[in-house]
Write a protein that holds these residues in place. Structure first.
Motif, PDB file in Angstrom:
ATOM      1  N   VAL A   1     -44.963  42.269  64.782  1.00  0.00           N
ATOM      2  CA  VAL A   1     -45.996  42.847  65.654  1.00  0.00           C
ATOM      3  C   VAL A   1     -46.040  44.369  65.506  1.00  0.00           C
ATOM      4  CG1 VAL A   1     -46.673  43.220  68.051  1.00  0.00           C
ATOM      5  CG2 VAL A   1     -45.920  40.952  67.308  1.00  0.00           C
ATOM      6  N   GLN A   2     -44.857  44.997  65.466  1.00  0.00           N
ATOM      7  CA  GLN A   2     -44.803  46.450  65.322  1.00  0.00           C
ATOM      8  C   GLN A   2     -45.415  46.915  64.007  1.00  0.00           C
ATOM      9  OE1 GLN A   2     -40.574  47.103  65.763  1.00  0.00           O
ATOM     10  NE2 GLN A   2     -40.757  47.627  67.949  1.00  0.00           N
ATOM     11  N   THR A   3     -45.234  46.110  62.959  1.00  0.00           N
ATOM     12  CA  THR A   3     -45.697  46.519  61.629  1.00  0.00           C
ATOM     13  C   THR A   3     -47.165  46.211  61.400  1.00  0.00           C
ATOM     14  OG1 THR A   3     -43.475  46.094  60.747  1.00  0.00           O
ATOM     15  CG2 THR A   3     -45.271  46.294  59.154  1.00  0.00           C
ATOM     16  N   PHE A   4     -47.582  45.004  61.790  1.00  0.00           N
ATOM     17  CA  PHE A   4     -48.919  44.541  61.413  1.00  0.00           C
ATOM     18  C   PHE A   4     -49.895  44.473  62.590  1.00  0.00           C
ATOM     19  CE2 PHE A   4     -45.948  42.550  58.326  1.00  0.00           C
ATOM     20  CZ  PHE A   4     -46.398  43.215  57.185  1.00  0.00           C
TER      21      PHE A   4
ATOM     22  N   ARG B   1     -47.748  41.492  51.772  1.00  0.00           N
ATOM     23  CA  ARG B   1     -47.251  42.719  52.384  1.00  0.00           C
ATOM     24  C   ARG B   1     -45.964  42.369  53.123  1.00  0.00           C
ATOM     25  NH1 ARG B   1     -51.667  45.714  55.902  1.00  0.00           N
ATOM     26  NH2 ARG B   1     -51.715  43.681  56.972  1.00  0.00           N
ATOM     27  N   ALA B   2     -44.891  43.079  52.790  1.00  0.00           N
ATOM     28  CA  ALA B   2     -43.573  42.725  53.318  1.00  0.00           C
ATOM     29  C   ALA B   2     -42.872  43.941  53.897  1.00  0.00           C
ATOM     30  CB  ALA B   2     -42.715  42.111  52.202  1.00  0.00           C
ATOM     31  N   VAL B   3     -42.162  43.713  55.024  1.00  0.00           N
ATOM     32  CA  VAL B   3     -41.354  44.751  55.643  1.00  0.00           C
ATOM     33  C   VAL B   3     -40.013  44.133  56.021  1.00  0.00           C
ATOM     34  CG1 VAL B   3     -42.202  44.288  57.986  1.00  0.00           C
ATOM     35  CG2 VAL B   3     -41.325  46.561  57.406  1.00  0.00           C
TER      36      VAL B   3
ATOM     37  N   ASP C   1     -36.206  44.749  58.315  1.00  0.00           N
ATOM     38  CA  ASP C   1     -35.583  45.546  59.367  1.00  0.00           C
ATOM     39  C   ASP C   1     -34.595  46.554  58.801  1.00  0.00           C
ATOM     40  OD1 ASP C   1     -33.679  43.680  58.587  1.00  0.00           O
ATOM     41  OD2 ASP C   1     -32.979  43.245  60.617  1.00  0.00           O
ATOM     42  N   VAL C   2     -34.220  46.398  57.535  1.00  0.00           N
ATOM     43  CA  VAL C   2     -33.350  47.384  56.890  1.00  0.00           C
ATOM     44  C   VAL C   2     -34.132  48.665  56.617  1.00  0.00           C
ATOM     45  CG1 VAL C   2     -31.885  47.859  54.895  1.00  0.00           C
ATOM     46  CG2 VAL C   2     -31.965  45.547  55.855  1.00  0.00           C
ATOM     47  N   TYR C   3     -35.441  48.520  56.324  1.00  0.00           N
ATOM     48  CA  TYR C   3     -36.305  49.678  56.066  1.00  0.00           C
ATOM     49  C   TYR C   3     -37.562  49.572  56.933  1.00  0.00           C
ATOM     50  CZ  TYR C   3     -33.392  49.740  51.878  1.00  0.00           C
ATOM     51  OH  TYR C   3     -32.335  49.727  51.002  1.00  0.00           O
ATOM     52  N   PRO C   4     -37.433  49.607  58.250  1.00  0.00           N
ATOM     53  CA  PRO C   4     -38.601  49.446  59.122  1.00  0.00           C
ATOM     54  C   PRO C   4     -39.626  50.547  58.874  1.00  0.00           C
ATOM     55  CG  PRO C   4     -36.716  50.291  60.364  1.00  0.00           C
ATOM     56  CD  PRO C   4     -36.201  49.907  59.015  1.00  0.00           C
ATOM     57  N   GLY C   5     -40.885  50.146  58.898  1.00  0.00           N
ATOM     58  CA  GLY C   5     -41.960  51.112  58.692  1.00  0.00           C
ATOM     59  C   GLY C   5     -42.399  51.229  57.245  1.00  0.00           C
ATOM     60  N   LYS C   6     -41.576  50.753  56.296  1.00  0.00           N
ATOM     61  CA  LYS C   6     -41.948  50.813  54.886  1.00  0.00           C
ATOM     62  C   LYS C   6     -42.528  49.474  54.465  1.00  0.00           C
ATOM     63  CE  LYS C   6     -40.261  51.611  50.190  1.00  0.00           C
ATOM     64  NZ  LYS C   6     -39.094  51.869  49.317  1.00  0.00           N
ATOM     65  N   ILE C   7     -43.826  49.445  54.185  1.00  0.00           N
ATOM     66  CA  ILE C   7     -44.489  48.210  53.782  1.00  0.00           C
ATOM     67  C   ILE C   7     -44.567  48.160  52.259  1.00  0.00           C
ATOM     68  CG2 ILE C   7     -46.591  46.848  53.893  1.00  0.00           C
ATOM     69  CD1 ILE C   7     -47.209  48.154  56.559  1.00  0.00           C
TER      70      ILE C   7
ATOM     71  N   PRO D   1     -50.809  27.993  42.282  1.00  0.00           N
ATOM     72  CA  PRO D   1     -51.510  29.023  43.054  1.00  0.00           C
ATOM     73  C   PRO D   1     -50.795  29.292  44.373  1.00  0.00           C
ATOM     74  CG  PRO D   1     -52.535  26.913  43.444  1.00  0.00           C
ATOM     75  CD  PRO D   1     -51.401  26.653  42.472  1.00  0.00           C
ATOM     76  N   ALA D   2     -51.000  30.471  44.926  1.00  0.00           N
ATOM     77  CA  ALA D   2     -50.442  30.776  46.241  1.00  0.00           C
ATOM     78  C   ALA D   2     -51.335  31.804  46.930  1.00  0.00           C
ATOM     79  CB  ALA D   2     -49.020  31.306  46.125  1.00  0.00           C
ATOM     80  N   LYS D   3     -51.568  31.569  48.208  1.00  0.00           N
ATOM     81  CA  LYS D   3     -52.279  32.546  49.025  1.00  0.00           C
ATOM     82  C   LYS D   3     -51.305  33.640  49.447  1.00  0.00           C
ATOM     83  CE  LYS D   3     -56.455  30.677  49.504  1.00  0.00           C
ATOM     84  NZ  LYS D   3     -56.823  29.979  50.758  1.00  0.00           N
ATOM     85  N   GLY D   4     -51.849  34.824  49.735  1.00  0.00           N
ATOM     86  CA  GLY D   4     -51.018  35.924  50.177  1.00  0.00           C
ATOM     87  C   GLY D   4     -50.550  35.743  51.611  1.00  0.00           C
ATOM     88  N   MET D   5     -49.686  36.634  52.065  1.00  0.00           N
ATOM     89  CA  MET D   5     -49.221  36.612  53.444  1.00  0.00           C
ATOM     90  C   MET D   5     -48.652  37.963  53.822  1.00  0.00           C
ATOM     91  SD  MET D   5     -45.559  34.556  53.352  1.00  0.00           S
ATOM     92  CE  MET D   5     -46.269  33.010  52.845  1.00  0.00           C
ATOM     93  N   ASP D   6     -48.652  38.244  55.104  1.00  0.00           N
ATOM     94  CA  ASP D   6     -47.894  39.357  55.655  1.00  0.00           C
ATOM     95  C   ASP D   6     -46.579  38.789  56.165  1.00  0.00           C
ATOM     96  OD1 ASP D   6     -50.009  41.081  55.154  1.00  0.00           O
ATOM     97  OD2 ASP D   6     -50.871  40.805  57.157  1.00  0.00           O
ATOM     98  N   LEU D   7     -45.491  39.519  55.967  1.00  0.00           N
ATOM     99  CA  LEU D   7     -44.197  38.987  56.387  1.00  0.00           C
ATOM    100  C   LEU D   7     -43.242  40.080  56.823  1.00  0.00           C
ATOM    101  CD1 LEU D   7     -41.915  38.442  53.409  1.00  0.00           C
ATOM    102  CD2 LEU D   7     -44.337  38.475  52.915  1.00  0.00           C
ATOM    103  N   ALA D   8     -42.402  39.721  57.798  1.00  0.00           N
ATOM    104  CA  ALA D   8     -41.349  40.607  58.308  1.00  0.00           C
ATOM    105  C   ALA D   8     -40.025  39.878  58.178  1.00  0.00           C
ATOM    106  CB  ALA D   8     -41.608  40.983  59.759  1.00  0.00           C
ATOM    107  N   VAL D   9     -39.035  40.563  57.595  1.00  0.00           N
ATOM    108  CA  VAL D   9     -37.753  39.954  57.251  1.00  0.00           C
ATOM    109  C   VAL D   9     -36.632  40.564  58.081  1.00  0.00           C
ATOM    110  CG1 VAL D   9     -36.094  39.543  55.381  1.00  0.00           C
ATOM    111  CG2 VAL D   9     -38.546  39.594  54.872  1.00  0.00           C
ATOM    112  N   VAL D  10     -35.837  39.697  58.714  1.00  0.00           N
ATOM    113  CA  VAL D  10     -34.604  40.138  59.366  1.00  0.00           C
ATOM    114  C   VAL D  10     -33.505  39.164  58.942  1.00  0.00           C
ATOM    115  CG1 VAL D  10     -35.870  41.027  61.364  1.00  0.00           C
ATOM    116  CG2 VAL D  10     -34.820  38.760  61.476  1.00  0.00           C
ATOM    117  N   GLY D  11     -32.263  39.564  59.150  1.00  0.00           N
ATOM    118  CA  GLY D  11     -31.175  38.664  58.775  1.00  0.00           C
ATOM    119  C   GLY D  11     -29.836  39.167  59.227  1.00  0.00           C
ATOM    120  N   ASN D  12     -28.864  38.250  59.197  1.00  0.00           N
ATOM    121  CA  ASN D  12     -27.494  38.637  59.525  1.00  0.00           C
ATOM    122  C   ASN D  12     -26.489  38.135  58.501  1.00  0.00           C
ATOM    123  OD1 ASN D  12     -27.432  35.912  60.124  1.00  0.00           O
ATOM    124  ND2 ASN D  12     -27.003  36.164  62.302  1.00  0.00           N
TER     125      ASN D  12
END
Length: 390
Positions: free
Chosen positions: A13-16, A66-68, A70-76, A110-121
């Motif tokens: 939400v913060q990114t997109f 478009r991918a972001v 949490d290691v580099y928040p704000g960088k798309i 084929p593949a459609k595009g997507m916006d995505l946000a990645v977090v992990g532990n």
């Protein structure tokens, strides 16, 4: 603290500026036994662990990704499907995503595009397959959102292909398969030649402990590739496609024809394949004393034949082994030259093991260990976004 699913949604939400459609998860892994056998078409016995990568996604109607993180928040980071261009070292984590879409495009899918946000532990740089967890979470999301109908195994194969051909890492299939196909409370015996897999229950009486030695790893990639080449040299010498097709008796009979180093490299792989199959049988039967013996033999082989342990790793294994005796097993896990050890120990000894590690390891090595009490988890899936707790 918010759970990973909430963090992924919040970052999206913060990114997109809009909410995500879905959440996808994939686990890291620990290999119980079977080291450096995967790229030799041998046997491995990994378990998915309850450390994950989670991706929040929103489908697009064009081919833009478009991918972001949490290691580099704000960088798309963005790219078009089938136009991944060359690898950019500064975009290390994104290259694993581009590798997957590149492999899809090369396969004619084929593949459609997507916006995505990645977090992990999943701990980074610890040899617990954080990159495979990222690839498989992303690959599962792409597979479902674009309705490609690939099986989990096919997603794993596509991820490996992208890592090999685009990222340039000569990884085997193990990490991707266990992240895609893991089963709760089970390890998975994988035949890396025909990609058959068999779930092996981990007895409820055992605790799964992973300890990061925190040894500075340096340029271990070069050493990894060297071991890969040495194994290929032995296979070429015998005219076989891989060491999987070489009998131990043939290797021993022709020892004088090989350099000492190459003989020992192959000796590790061939004996490790036997140990791995025997360890799966021991685990299935609840024969913990046999499992303990096999894991000890595996560590000795990695130390003496494959030469991928370090003094600190050996110290850590010795500390744990003295506590558990035949009531559990311990060995180095992963590519080597640092990283982690894995231990399967009787529940009643868990506190004693942790105490021994915390009181003895730093005193002997001047390094502070990181202890993870884990459980074997399921593989990649789409999440119900209401509740998710580790």
């Amino acid at each position: 603290m918010s759970n990973p699913a909430q963090r992924a949604n919040k970052l999206f939400v913060q990114t997109f500026g809009t909410t995500a459609d879905d959440l996808y998860l994939a686990p890291g892994r620990v290999n119980l036994i079977g080291e450096h056998t995967d790229y030799n078409d041998g046997f491995v016995l990994p378990a998915a662990i309850n450390f994950h990568t989670i991706i929040a996604i929103k489908r697009r109607e064009d081919d833009l990704f478009r991918a972001v993180s949490d290691v580099y928040p704000g960088k798309i980071n963005s790219w078009h499907f089938g136009q991944e261009d060359q690898v950019h070292p500064e975009d290390d984590w994104v290259n694993y995503l581009k590798g997957f879409t590149s492999a899809l495009a090369a396969s004619g899918l084929p593949a459609k595009g997507m916006d995505l946000a990645v977090v992990g532990n999943v701990p980074l740089g610890a040899g617990l397959a954080s990159s495979a967890a990222l690839e498989i979470a992303f690959g599962t999301a792409v597979n479902e959102s674009s309705q490609l109908r690939l099986s989990p195994l096919a997603v794993a194969q596509m991820a490996q292909r992208g890592e090999n051909q685009y990222v340039g890492s000569a990884s085997g299939i193990m990490d991707h398969m266990i992240s895609a196909l893991g089963e709760q409370d089970h390890a998975l015996l994988i035949d890396c030649e025909d990609l058959d897999s068999e779930p092996v229950p981990i007895p409820e009486s055992l605790s799964l402990i992973i300890v990061n030695s925190n040894v500075p790893r340096g340029d271990f990639d070069a050493e990894y590739h060297l071991r890969h080449e040495q194994c290929e040299q032995v296979a070429d010498h015998f005219g076989v496609e891989s060491l999987r097709h070489l009998e131990l008796s043939m290797l021993e009979a022709a020892a004088s024809e090989l350099s000492d180093v190459n003989y020992r490299r192959a000796h590790h792989v061939l004996t490790e394949n036997r140990r791995t199959q025997n360890a799966a049988h021991a685990l299935q039967a609840g024969n913990i004393a046999k499992l303990s013996e096999l894991m000890a033999q595996s560590h000795a082989s990695m130390k003496d034949d494959f030469e991928i342990t370090t003094p600190e790793i050996d110290t850590l294994v010795e500390i744990i082994a003295k506590v558990v005796g035949t009531q559990g097993g311990v060995r180095m896990t992963g590519r080597g030259f640092g990283g982690c050890v894995v231990a399967l120990v009787d529940h009643d000894l868990t506190d004693a093991v942790v105490d021994a590690i915390e009181t003895q390891y730093q005193a002997q090595t001047h390094l502070e260990p990181t202890v993870y009490l884990c459980s074997a988890s399921d593989g990649a899936t789409r999440l119900d976004d209401e509740l998710y707790e580790l």
